[in-house]
Design an enzyme around this catalytic site. Structure first.
Site, PDB file in Angstrom:
ATOM      1  CG  HIS A  11      25.885  -8.185   4.948  1.00 51.97           C
ATOM      2  ND1 HIS A  11      24.607  -8.043   5.423  1.00 51.97           N
ATOM      3  CD2 HIS A  11      26.698  -7.597   5.844  1.00 51.97           C
ATOM      4  CE1 HIS A  11      24.640  -7.372   6.565  1.00 51.97           C
ATOM      5  NE2 HIS A  11      25.893  -7.091   6.853  1.00 51.97           N
ATOM      6  CG  ASP A  20      34.201  -7.066   8.869  1.00 52.33           C
ATOM      7  OD1 ASP A  20      33.157  -7.719   8.996  1.00 52.33           O
ATOM      8  OD2 ASP A  20      34.626  -6.263   9.728  1.00 52.33           O
TER       9      ASP A  20
END
Ligand code: SDX
Length: 379
Positions: free
Chosen positions: A262, A316
């Site tokens: 991320h 996700d």
């Protein structure tokens, strides 16, 4: 004033916002100051209450929430000409492309623009939040050759979507877990699709064009498209024993591991922590999923290899396992992300309009100057 160029604008503030806050080192996410764990796990919290909080910067009282829910229920239906347009879409088309086309098409039917009128803003917010789930579910049924089902006003926002998708009323626990997942995906500061929405909003175009821009951006595998790729990856791995050989191969080829890493979080995404808990609740009630053990083993293996780089599961990684167990087809995972993130996009649309200045960054020019034009006969 010279400002250093940063690829992907990493670490460069693009706006001032009070909608949400992320601390990537501590794994903190807050919506209007409320920690995500506290908000999402409140028995009384719903996605629509979360959307209201994000967009109007206050938790609604009972009357305000009931009025908002009623308006959303009233606007869930699609104009028949939008449904007719969807009949022309190829079954093989990706649902995110179908959603982007439908979102833009709303602008044809609601073309009035009164961006300085709060009632226009509210009307656009209600229409977009109300109609995106209906569009996603309608495309799903139509691509299978069935007629879309009408929304049911007696069902909650999340339960109605699951009903429109499967034509069956969902189990209350499944509907509750889906609604919590919508809250978890609703907002996340200046991510790529939200930034796309802001840039589009800053030109003072209509809100439907803003949402269409954001949907197109979310579709990419490096952003919202990752949840679909995670399931495809877990299916490719196929067994717990194959996790490490698979990971070695991917890393040797310098391939990204979908659902990990991320730009901001350098620890496990707080949303992934909650989604993993929700997945376990679903498995306990509705039966195990063989991919869950593979996912847990992959998380361990990636931490061993990449934890030192701050590569951990993001939102996700476990969301796909939740959606699979809820009976949502894999290529609808990203459209479901869009259903939820529309709340965040609309909150930033409204915030951008409040103090708008059109986005127009600069560049560091690396080309030539005063180059001669070479006539085609001399090339
Ligand atoms: C979302 O921004 C948001 O808030 C997004 C989101 C939201 O709520 O809106 O949180 C939703 O989009 C989550 C991210 C979903 N995408 C994926 O899961 C795709 C896989 N992840 C990566 O592509 C990547 O981690 C990104 C795109 C998410 C972030 O990329 P960055 O910040 O540009 O990081 P990078 O590509 O520059 O990588 C830095 C280093 C590199 O190693 P080096 O070349 O420096 O040695 O970390 C490595 C990368 O190779 N790396 C990974 C990796 N992610 C980063 N290596 C293997 N697998 C990965 N997933």
């Amino acid at each position: 004033m010279t400002v250093e160029y940063r690829a992907g604008l990493e670490g460069i503030p693009a706006t001032q916002s009070s909608i949400s806050f992320v601390d990537g080192q501590k794994g903190i996410l807050e919506y209007r100051g409320i920690p995500i764990q506290e908000l999402a796990m409140q028995p009384g919290n719903t996605f629509l209450e979360t959307a209201y909080l994000l967009i109007w910067n206050e938790l609604p009282n009972r009357e305000a929430l009931a009025e908002f829910e009623h308006e959303i229920q009233f606007h869930r239906r699609l104009k028949y000409r939008i449904r007719d347009m969807m009949k022309c879409f190829p079954e093989s088309g990706h649902p995110m492309d179908a959603l982007q086309a439908c979102a833009a098409a709303l602008g044809l039917f609601y073309s009035k623009r009164a961006l300085d009128d709060p009632s226009y803003i509210r009307e656009a917010v209600v229409r977009i939040l109300a109609k995106i789930p209906t569009m996603v579910a309608a495309f799903q049924l139509m691509r299978k050759g069935n007629d879309p089902v009408q929304p049911r006003d007696d069902l909650s926002y999340g339960a109605n979507f699951l009903y429109m998708l499967s034509e069956e009323e969902p189990d209350p626990i499944a509907a509750r877990i889906f609604d919590i997942s919508l809250t978890l995906h609703a907002e996340h500061t200046i991510n790529a699709s939200t930034f796309s929405a802001m840039v589009t909003a800053s030109t003072l175009t209509d809100p439907y064009a803003v949402i269409a821009s954001a949907v197109g951006t979310l579709a990419g595998p490096l952003h919202g498209g990752a949840s679909e790729e995670v399931i495809n990856m877990l299916e490719e791995i196929g067994s717990v024993e194959n996790v490490r050989p698979f990971l070695e191969d991917r890393l040797t080829r310098k391939d990204k591991i979908m659902g990990f890493g991320h730009r901001v979080y350098k620890v496990k995404d707080p949303r992934a922590i909650i989604l993993q808990q929700l997945a376990e609740q679903l498995f306990e009630k509705f039966g195990q999923d063989k991919y869950y053990d593979i996912a847990v083993e992959l998380e361990k293996a990636v931490e061993e290899k990449l934890g030192h780089k701050g590569i951990y599961p993001n939102v996700d990684f476990y969301s796909g396992l939740v959606y699979r167990k809820l009976g949502i087809p894999t290529d609808l995972f990203t459209p479901v992300f869009a259903i939820s993130r529309a709340a965040g996009w609309l909150a930033h649309w409204k915030e951008q309009l409040a103090e708008n200045r059109i986005f127009r960054p600069t560049q560091i020019y690396t080309g030539l100057h005063n180059s001669p034009y070479i006539p085609i006969e001399k090339r």
